[in-house]
Design a protein around this motif. Structure first.
Motif, PDB file in Angstrom:
ATOM      1  N   GLU A  51      10.487   9.336   2.397  1.00 17.27           N
ATOM      2  CA  GLU A  51       9.210   9.920   2.801  1.00 17.27           C
ATOM      3  C   GLU A  51       8.069   9.323   1.999  1.00 17.27           C
ATOM      4  O   GLU A  51       7.829   9.733   0.866  1.00 17.27           O
ATOM      5  CB  GLU A  51       9.255  11.440   2.604  1.00 17.27           C
ATOM      6  N   TYR A  52       7.400   8.344   2.565  1.00 18.27           N
ATOM      7  CA  TYR A  52       6.246   7.723   1.908  1.00 18.27           C
ATOM      8  C   TYR A  52       5.388   7.079   2.975  1.00 18.27           C
ATOM      9  O   TYR A  52       5.809   6.920   4.118  1.00 18.27           O
ATOM     10  CB  TYR A  52       6.718   6.687   0.893  1.00 18.27           C
ATOM     11  N   GLU A  53       4.165   6.738   2.553  1.00 19.34           N
ATOM     12  CA  GLU A  53       3.307   5.981   3.454  1.00 19.34           C
ATOM     13  C   GLU A  53       3.259   4.553   2.953  1.00 19.34           C
ATOM     14  O   GLU A  53       3.425   4.305   1.766  1.00 19.34           O
ATOM     15  CB  GLU A  53       1.889   6.575   3.453  1.00 19.34           C
ATOM     16  N   GLY A  54       3.002   3.625   3.845  1.00 19.38           N
ATOM     17  CA  GLY A  54       2.982   2.213   3.477  1.00 19.38           C
ATOM     18  C   GLY A  54       4.240   1.532   3.958  1.00 19.38           C
ATOM     19  O   GLY A  54       5.002   2.105   4.737  1.00 19.38           O
ATOM     20  N   GLU A  55       4.423   0.306   3.471  1.00 22.07           N
ATOM     21  CA  GLU A  55       5.540  -0.482   3.984  1.00 22.07           C
ATOM     22  C   GLU A  55       6.337  -1.078   2.837  1.00 22.07           C
ATOM     23  O   GLU A  55       5.761  -1.584   1.867  1.00 22.07           O
ATOM     24  CB  GLU A  55       4.998  -1.641   4.828  1.00 22.07           C
ATOM     25  N   THR A 113      -0.230  13.574  -5.711  1.00 18.91           N
ATOM     26  CA  THR A 113       0.097  12.195  -5.388  1.00 18.91           C
ATOM     27  C   THR A 113       0.825  11.567  -6.559  1.00 18.91           C
ATOM     28  O   THR A 113       0.350  11.593  -7.692  1.00 18.91           O
ATOM     29  CB  THR A 113      -1.195  11.421  -5.095  1.00 18.91           C
ATOM     30  N   ASP A 134      -0.036   5.761  -5.528  1.00 18.88           N
ATOM     31  CA  ASP A 134      -1.162   5.537  -4.638  1.00 18.88           C
ATOM     32  C   ASP A 134      -1.527   4.057  -4.610  1.00 18.88           C
ATOM     33  O   ASP A 134      -1.759   3.465  -5.661  1.00 18.88           O
ATOM     34  CB  ASP A 134      -2.362   6.374  -5.101  1.00 18.88           C
ATOM     35  N   ARG A 141       2.153   4.858  -0.790  1.00 18.38           N
ATOM     36  CA  ARG A 141       1.570   6.115  -1.226  1.00 18.38           C
ATOM     37  C   ARG A 141       2.641   7.176  -1.073  1.00 18.38           C
ATOM     38  O   ARG A 141       3.350   7.215  -0.065  1.00 18.38           O
ATOM     39  CB  ARG A 141       0.373   6.428  -0.332  1.00 18.38           C
ATOM     40  N   LYS A 142       2.783   8.003  -2.074  1.00 15.90           N
ATOM     41  CA  LYS A 142       3.841   9.009  -2.036  1.00 15.90           C
ATOM     42  C   LYS A 142       3.287  10.328  -2.541  1.00 15.90           C
ATOM     43  O   LYS A 142       2.654  10.378  -3.597  1.00 15.90           O
ATOM     44  CB  LYS A 142       5.008   8.545  -2.928  1.00 15.90           C
ATOM     45  N   ASN A 166       0.796  -1.217   0.000  1.00 14.29           N
ATOM     46  CA  ASN A 166       0.000   0.000   0.000  1.00 14.29           C
ATOM     47  C   ASN A 166       0.843   1.288   0.000  1.00 14.29           C
ATOM     48  O   ASN A 166       0.658   2.165   0.830  1.00 14.29           O
ATOM     49  CB  ASN A 166      -0.891  -0.014   1.236  1.00 14.29           C
TER      50      ASN A 166
END
Lengths: 285, 260, 273
Positions: free
Chosen positions: B62-66, B24, B27, B13-14, B11
């Motif tokens: 810098e991102y969200e998720g793993e 974005t 995603d 997201r950047k 997942n």
């Protein structure tokens, strides 16, 4: 290597020969043709000048007080060399340049690297440095004279300042112009801060630094002549002032020749060193 | 031989913020890459595929998720992961050997082991005889070979390739693609190739990930069943190619002309 | 120069740069302000001999005096007029010769080696000869300034003309341009950036030479006189003021040159963006 590479090289060669047939500047020379002409041409102008100079003195177009004959200048040059006047004074001047250049060069390098590597140092120092470097070295002389007098210190300071500015600027710009790409490569290989400086920043800044050193030496030599003309009792510049005061233009011109020869030697020497040191810039194509 | 790495993206997201406006780039990108697999990622420019690679490399944190490599979350760059950039990014002041050796700066190998590793990798990419050459004396294809050797010399678990042959002419590109296939088979490590060349993606990939832009996300994952080593005119490859190109035809003509 | 991850979009980098620029301005002012404060304290608390180092207030007073009297402005006028005449003379000669040498292989072979050798004679080493040949007055000064301007302009023009892309010349040939058209439409515009580098350097050298000429060829009014006079009468405040004015004019010359350059070469930055 491979067929593919061979064809591109071949294509390149074809391109080169094709364009080489008609370089846009060289059509006339190529037509008139020969290789030996290329070597004689550069000698024509100096010979013409020498000829005009000789005729001017032979037929007394110009008073020898204003323009002594070439032979007289040559004679003076030989005499001054034989008597040791030139070597002694040149030695004194060379020492001044050496001291000033070393002090200014090292200071410029340290300052430039610090300003190049650390944004904080750059933010605090660069504007002031820039403002100081904008005042021509000559402008500082009267002020410095009041502080340190007209002795050796003044000369060394002026020469050092003249060297410092181009070297520091070259270091700052050399470092700032390193592509960010290179730093990413360093990051990929997990370089420490020191490794980044040692393996990326310094080598990448070398061409620019070398330029700075060349300019620095050039400016140091220029500054030497200035300070020796202004206030000196020995040195190559003094020899010139002395000749001027006695209205012996042969001495003045002979000294100019020496100054030019030294300048040429410095320039050629550094050019040679640069081409040796920066061999990696030579490309195959 | 290096142990191949197992990469998991969950997942992702950047976002970038420019003058207060967030946009974005990536995603909801999730992808599981098996150890030793070759995965190609294709898409138009601006679909975030290179950004994705930079995240995996650890050049951008810098991102969200793993992002997990062998079950562990990534932290910055690592010698376990190698990368080949689109521009070769060789240092012009170093010879071929020294450029490759630079990658070993922080490796635990001894001096002699380093020398062997370098020589071995020079041979792997077929550049024997060019060890002392400077980058300026090499052609584009040769430079990219050095870059591949440099990326592999640390024996990474995973090799990331960011449009590595994009700047080469067609003949050299085909040749290097075949070489890369051979190297992948020899090394047996995981590789991820980002490209905008559909044929290249299919020729090399076990799976082809098709991405679409605004925001960058995965549109479809196409498996390529043909066993390696492959030949270019294999019928199955041609069929897969038609099916992947179909994906792009659905997009607007405008984006296609942009990509060209 | 940070090793950390660098923001990867240009827009992001620009936004960050704008914020940083404001902080940098204050940081840049810190050192000059500190120097002035130290100077004020040192002179008013009598840490230093005020005969050697006068206080800033004294300099301001002198500056006010000069700024309100005509001697400074007259001197400035003379100096600038000299600089401009020398610049025009040397610049024109440099431009013409640079184009000729750059465009003609024969001219290049004939003249360049000599020019490169003569260039090695340090600029100020010409002063004694010039003073014998042309005296100490205006002509000598203008000739010296012209010589100083000539070198950077001739070499940069030459380089600019020589480095015109062969591809562009081929375009001209494909359209059957005449020699003049090729020069006017291709060679001149594409060598303009480099010529302007020469012009900018030339302006800087012009000011250096102007100050130098007033030093070594003393005769006639000029800005340099303020400093020379101050030193002879040991008026430190006048010397400091003189140095400041010389520096400010040099600064102004640089700014004008850089502005001119960016203005005239807007196409270059745009095509690069």
């Amino acid at each position: 290597m491979s067929i593919a590479a061979d064809t591109t090289t071949l294509a390149r060669q074809v391109l080169v020969t094709k364009t080489a047939q008609r370089p846009w500047t060289g059509r006339l020379l190529r037509r008139s043709g020969s290789w030996s002409l290329g070597l004689t041409l550069p000698l024509l102008l100096p010979l013409a000048i020498l000829g005009a100079w000789q005729s001017a003195s032979t037929w007394h177009w110009i008073s020898p007080q204003i323009l002594p004959a070439p032979a007289v200048v040559w004679g003076t040059l030989v005499d001054l060399t034989a008597s040791g006047d030139i070597t002694t004074n040149l030695g004194i001047s060379a020492l001044r340049v050496l001291y000033g250049f070393l002090i200014g060069g090292i200071a410029g390098l340290v300052l430039g690297l610090a300003m190049g590597l650390s944004p904080t140092v750059r933010a605090y120092l660069y504007p002031t440095f820039n403002a100081i470097s904008l005042v021509p070295a000559l402008g500082w002389i009267p002020l410095l004279m009041m502080f340190v007098g007209i002795g050796e210190t003044l000369k060394i300071i002026i020469i050092a300042k003249a060297t410092l500015v181009p070297i520091a600027i070259a270091a700052v710009q050399g470092i700032r112009n390193i592509p960010e790409n290179y730093f990413e490569v360093g990051s990929v290989f997990r370089f420490s801060r020191w490794q980044v400086v040692r393996y990326i920043v310094l080598p990448a800044a070398v061409p620019s630094l070398f330029n700075g050193v060349r300019q620095g030496l050039n400016h140091a030599w220029l500054a030497l002549v200035v300070v020796e003309l202004l206030a000196s009792s020995e040195g190559i510049g003094y020899l010139m002032v002395w000749g001027r005061q006695l209205f012996q233009l042969d001495v003045v011109i002979a000294t100019m020749i020496v100054i030019g020869a030294v300048g040429l030697l410095l320039d050629q020497g550094l050019q040679f060193a640069e081409s040796r040191l920066l061999r990696w810039r030579r490309s195959a194509y | 031989m290096a142990k191949p790495g197992h990469l998991t993206l969950r997942n992702i997201r950047k976002q970038y913020t420019v003058n207060g406006n967030a946009f974005t780039v990536l995603d909801g990108v999730s992808l599981d890459i098996a150890p030793g697999e070759f995965v190609s990622i294709v898409g138009h420019s601006g679909c975030g595929k290179s950004t994705l690679l930079r995240l995996v490399m650890g050049l951008d944190g810098e991102y969200e998720g793993e992002i997990l490599l062998d079950g562990h979350r990534l932290r910055g760059t690592s010698l376990d992961r190698g990368i080949v950039f689109q521009e070769h990014r060789l240092f012009p002041w170093l010879s071929v050997t020294d450029n490759i050796g630079l990658a070993l700066q922080n490796s635990p190998l001894t001096k002699a082991e380093r020398r062997d590793a370098i020589q071995q990798h020079v041979e792997l990419v077929g550049l024997q005889g060019f060890e002392k050459a400077w980058p300026n004396q090499l052609s584009g294809g040769m430079s990219q070979r050095v870059a591949i050797a440099r990326a592999l010399v640390n024996r990474p678990e995973i090799l990331l390739l960011d449009e590595p042959f994009g700047a080469l002419d067609a003949l050299n590109r085909a040749k290097l693609q075949a070489e890369l296939q051979r190297i992948w088979q020899v090394e047996g490590i995981t590789m991820i190739l980002v490209t905008h060349d559909v044929e290249e993606a299919i020729f090399l990939g076990d799976r082809v990930v098709v991405m679409e832009p605004r925001p960058g996300r995965i549109k479809r994952i196409v498996p390529v069943a043909t066993p390696h080593p492959r030949v270019r005119n294999d019928c199955n490859l041609l069929q897969v190619r038609e099916s992947v190109l179909e994906e792009f035809r659905e997009e607007t003509i405008e984006t296609i002309s942009n990509a060209a | 120069m940070s090793v950390q991850v660098i923001p990867s979009t240009p827009a992001l980098r620009r936004a960050a740069a704008a914020v940083a620029a404001r902080t940098r301005l204050w940081q840049g002012l810190a050192l000059p302000v500190a120097i002035i404060v130290l100077w004020t304290v040192a002179t008013s608390a009598n840490w230093v001999d005020t005969r050697i180092l006068v206080g800033p207030w004294k300099v301001v007073e002198t500056a006010w005096f000069h700024l309100t009297h005509h001697v400074l402005w007259e001197g400035l006028g003379y100096s600038v007029a000299r600089m401009v005449s020398g610049f025009v003379l040397g610049g024109f000669a440099g431009l013409v010769l640079g184009v000729l040498l750059g465009a003609s292989r024969i001219g290049d072979r004939l003249v360049s080696p000599t020019l490169n050798t003569v260039k090695q004679i340090a600029l100020f080493a010409w002063i004694p000869l010039i003073s014998v040949w042309f005296g100490m007055g205006e002509p000598a000064k203008v000739i010296f300034i012209a010589l100083a301007v000539f070198y950077p302009i001739v070499f940069n023009t030459y380089e600019g003309v020589r480095s015109v892309a062969r591809e562009h010349i081929e375009v001209a040939r494909a359209f059957e341009f005449t020699r003049w058209q090729t020069f006017r439409r291709v060679i001149l515009p594409s060598s303009t950036p480099q010529i302007f580098t020469g012009v900018r350097l030339g302006l800087i050298y012009a000011w250096l030479a102007t100050v130098g000429a007033e030093y070594f060829l003393k005769a006639g009014p000029g800005l340099g006189n303020i400093m020379i006079d101050g030193r002879e009468r040991f008026l430190m405040e006048q010397v400091i003021f003189g140095v400041t004015v010389v520096g400010l004019v040099g600064f102004a010359v640089q700014i004008i040159a850089t502005r001119l350059e960016t203005r005239l070469l807007r196409w270059r930055t745009r095509s690069n963006a």
